[in-house]
Design a protein around this motif. Structure first.
Motif, PDB file in Angstrom:
ATOM      1  N   GLY A   1       0.815  -1.215   0.000  1.00 22.67           N
ATOM      2  CA  GLY A   1       0.000   0.000   0.000  1.00 22.67           C
ATOM      3  C   GLY A   1       0.842   1.256   0.000  1.00 22.67           C
ATOM      4  O   GLY A   1       0.423   2.296  -0.508  1.00 22.67           O
ATOM      5  N   ALA A   2       2.051   1.168   0.580  1.00 27.71           N
ATOM      6  CA  ALA A   2       2.890   2.367   0.728  1.00 27.71           C
ATOM      7  C   ALA A   2       3.860   2.551  -0.429  1.00 27.71           C
ATOM      8  O   ALA A   2       4.548   3.572  -0.492  1.00 27.71           O
ATOM      9  N   ILE A   3       3.932   1.564  -1.325  1.00 28.35           N
ATOM     10  CA  ILE A   3       4.931   1.656  -2.400  1.00 28.35           C
ATOM     11  C   ILE A   3       4.670   2.867  -3.302  1.00 28.35           C
ATOM     12  O   ILE A   3       5.599   3.631  -3.614  1.00 28.35           O
ATOM     13  N   GLY A   4       3.409   3.060  -3.670  1.00 26.32           N
ATOM     14  CA  GLY A   4       3.069   4.217  -4.517  1.00 26.32           C
ATOM     15  C   GLY A   4       3.457   5.530  -3.849  1.00 26.32           C
ATOM     16  O   GLY A   4       4.208   6.335  -4.434  1.00 26.32           O
ATOM     17  N   PRO A   5       2.988   5.754  -2.620  1.00 29.82           N
ATOM     18  CA  PRO A   5       3.385   6.988  -1.927  1.00 29.82           C
ATOM     19  C   PRO A   5       4.898   7.097  -1.726  1.00 29.82           C
ATOM     20  O   PRO A   5       5.452   8.197  -1.777  1.00 29.82           O
ATOM     21  N   ALA A   6       5.566   5.959  -1.511  1.00 29.66           N
ATOM     22  CA  ALA A   6       7.025   6.003  -1.319  1.00 29.66           C
ATOM     23  C   ALA A   6       7.703   6.485  -2.598  1.00 29.66           C
ATOM     24  O   ALA A   6       8.660   7.270  -2.555  1.00 29.66           O
TER      25      ALA A   6
END
Lengths: 463, 232
Positions: free
Chosen positions: A443-448
């Motif tokens: 879930g955090a890969i895009g925001p990262a």
């Protein structure tokens, strides 16, 4: 960036954004709890079904049934005999990869009937037809006290010509045509839990008998039967003269035949030789093959098929497939919950990155690489996933306790009703934690990536 | 012959805004030797901040060449450029860019988080020494919200100097300060330049900061006006 620095950054984030992170962690915790709860339920139910009702890590192979002789064959007195399994085949099965051991079975090859049970039921009950098997005593070793389930003729008593010559409950074991027999303790027999359940739930209520399940376990050494060998309601054996012996039920075992009595293999071989002939004594009726794991049973079945043997009972496989299907379906539901939760993580982290563009730009200005910024974001998500996973696991365990309690209190008694419907092997805890962290990180890969791409010059100028 | 701290060749920067593409820098050619205190003067919108961001490696969308201490930053990977920024460049911004959830000492030590070879104790000692020198020793545990504008800028200067950079890039460092506080900050720059041979490039539109510089460059419409270059 050193690990200590990363830990410091993440710890600061947890402190300052705990409310937003807790909100997104809730979804992951719920997804993890759902996944672990359903998997534990599936594993628990499967353990009961395949461990006690239909054991799957062992399979019973039998030779082809006797061919249907047809009307002409019947008129001519044909009918064919089952081919049986030769000792060589048993040895060959033992060499199949994945096989732990092979334990041949010998069915009674002659008619028999039984009567007894006064000790528990108040008066004798009888079975006009008594099916029975002989098994290697080691098959029941885990279920019966040592030394009870053995051939009594391994340690024969004094010579005798009739039962009156024997004392202490023994009888005179003397085949037809033999001048002198030997006193023998009652032949030990074991029964299946299935048979006990049938008796307790169906036969006992119909006849007003007490249930014998627990009582039988407690008083196993006290239930004696007389067994009429070579004769039953439907007829007599082809050879030998019918005679009566004593048998004693010594325990309940998953290795016992479902319906009937199960005796030590040597006893049945002796009886079959007396009432059915040499072939009936040497050719096994089936072979129980224990695989090293349930996964290897399929290979064992294939090897057996090449030897002309087929599984006696495919219910275990059917149940296994059914339970696996249900588990997959429930896991899919939990997976959907986790995916939805991961999108919640995405939204939260996207907002965090947007809110912290200035901070990220500053970090870039003082020496952070884009990779370090991404790693920081992903690490934060992983830590959120860890805590959410831990919470989810605790919730799943609590829900399992509640479900077990409700089942014990509210559900009526039924055959094979387990103490717990859940199984929590160690790997399930790891799996739950792993999925929680994995979906949080996903879930955090895009925001990262977005964080790593923040344009520092523009972000700093815009503050 | 020593390598200059900064050398640009044909440096241009166009801000892509679709139809409204705007040229912020045009064929800028400057050389800043080590130990110089250069002030870039120019009106708002003349490209001063863009020049600083490009030279500092924060903005890589330029055309032309930039060498920092002899290395062409256009050929560097993101990681190598980040390392160079961390080790050799300090930034001071008009808006300070302090992190308000951290204390003063935590703000000053922020660059150490990204120093792969840093010694935590040495870094803390350096931060305390800088705060002491900048007159903020007793404010180390405070948050930026508890400080005045001048104190905040001094914290930002301490942060910029933590890893002993060779080059200090300052973007309107006195722009948000009153006259007296601004004068004190300018004195600090002079001190660090004089005592530590720090190369300083400051962009501003304020003449008072320019007076402290050893050389003044004037930027107009993205071009360096060579005719107006002044050496102090």
């Amino acid at each position: 960036m050193k690990l200590a620095a990363l830990v410091r950054l993440v710890r600061r984030d947890l402190a300052r954004a705990r409310r937003a992170l807790a909100g997104s962690a809730f979804g992951i915790a719920a997804g993890t709890a759902t996944l672990v709860f359903f998997l534990a339920l599936g594993l628990g139910v499967r353990a009961v079904l395949l461990g006690e009702v239909f054991p799957i890590d062992r399979i019973e192979l039998e030779p082809p049934k006797a061919k249907d002789p047809g009307l002409l064959g019947l008129l001519l007195g044909g009918g064919g005999e089952p081919s049986g399994i030769r000792p060589d085949d048993v040895d060959a099965l033992g060499r199949v990869p994945g096989v732990k051991r092979v334990l041949p079975k010998l069915s009674l090859a002659f008619p028999a009937s039984a009567r007894g049970g006064r000790e528990i039921l108040g008066h004798d009950v009888g079975a006009s037809e008594l099916p029975g098997d002989g098994i290697d005593p080691s098959l029941a070793a885990a279920d019966v006290k040592p030394g009870l389930f053995v051939d009594p003729m391994d340690t024969p008593g004094p010579a005798c010509t009739d039962d009156a010559a024997c004392t202490g409950g023994a009888y005179c074991e003397r085949a037809e045509g033999v001048a002198e027999g030997r006193c023998s303790a009652p032949v030990p027999a074991i029964v299946s839990r299935y048979l006990v359940e049938i008796f307790d739930k169906s036969i006992a209520p119909a006849h007003g008998f007490p249930a014998v399940g627990e009582t039988l376990l407690g008083r196993a050494q006290g239930i004696t039967f007389t067994v009429r060998l070579g004769e039953s309601l439907l007829g007599r054996a082809k050879q030998g003269s019918p005679r009566t012996i004593k048998a004693r039920i010594v325990g309940i075992s998953g290795s016992a035949t479902d319906l009937g009595l199960t005796f030590p293999l040597g006893v049945v071989r002796r009886w079959n030789r007396e009432f059915g002939g040499e072939r009936a004594a040497e050719r096994y009726s089936s072979a129980v093959v224990e695989a090293r794991s349930g996964a290897e049973v399929a290979d064992v079945i294939d090897a057996g098929a090449r030897m002309g043997l087929s599984p006696k009972d495919t219910r275990a496989r059917d149940v296994s497939v059914l339970v696996s299907g249900v588990m997959a379906l429930l896991s899919l539901v939990a997976g959907v919950v986790l995916v939805v939760s991961a999108s919640s993580i995405t939204q939260t982290f996207r907002a965090l990155v947007l809110e912290r563009r200035g901070e990220i730009a500053l970090y870039r200005a003082v020496g952070a690489t884009a990779g370090e910024i991404g790693a920081w974001t992903v690490s934060l998500a992983a830590v959120v996933g860890f805590f959410a996973g831990a919470l989810g696991l605790v919730v799943a365990r609590i829900l399992a306790f509640i479900a077990d309690w409700a089942a014990a209190e509210k559900l009526p008694d039924f055959p094979f009703k387990p103490d717990t419907f859940f199984a929590f092997p160690w790997w399930l805890w790891l799996l739950g934690m792993g999925f929680s962290i994995l979906f949080s990180v996903l879930g955090a890969i895009g925001p990262a990536r977005a964080a790593a791409k923040v344009d520092p010059a523009r972000a700093l100028a815009g503050s | 012959m020593s390598v200059p701290a900064i050398r640009t060749r044909g440096l241009s920067r166009v801000h892509d805004g679709g139809r409204d593409a705007r040229r912020a820098l045009a064929d800028v050619e400057i050389v800043v030797e080590e130990g110089e205190f250069v002030c870039v003067l120019g009106p708002s919108g003349s490209g001063k901040s863009t020049l600083l961001a490009v030279i500092g490696g924060l903005d890589r969308g330029y055309q032309g060449e930039i060498e920092l201490f002899g290395e062409d930053i256009g050929r560097m990977s993101d990681a190598a450029l980040a390392r160079l920024r961390g080790e050799r460049i300090g930034f001071v911004f008009q808006h300070f860019h302090l992190l308000h959830h951290l204390t003063v000492i935590e703000n000053v030590t922020t660059p150490a988080l990204f120093d792969p070879h840093g010694d935590e104790e040495a870094c803390l000692a350096r931060a305390k020494h800088l705060l002491d020198r900048l007159g903020l020793a007793d404010r180390a545990g405070d948050t930026p919200a508890e400080l005045s504008g001048g104190q905040r800028q001094r914290v930002a200067i301490a942060r910029a100097l933590l890893r002993k950079p060779k080059l200090l890039l300052c973007d309107e460092p006195t722009g948000n300060l009153d006259a007296d506080t601004g004068a004190r900050i300018i004195e600090l720059f002079e001190e660090f330049h004089r005592e530590e041979r720090l190369t300083i490039v400051a962009v501003t539109h304020e003449e008072r900061l320019a007076r402290a510089a050893t050389r003044i460059l004037r930027l107009h419409d993205g071009r360096v006006d060579a005719s107006n270059e002044v050496s102090a």
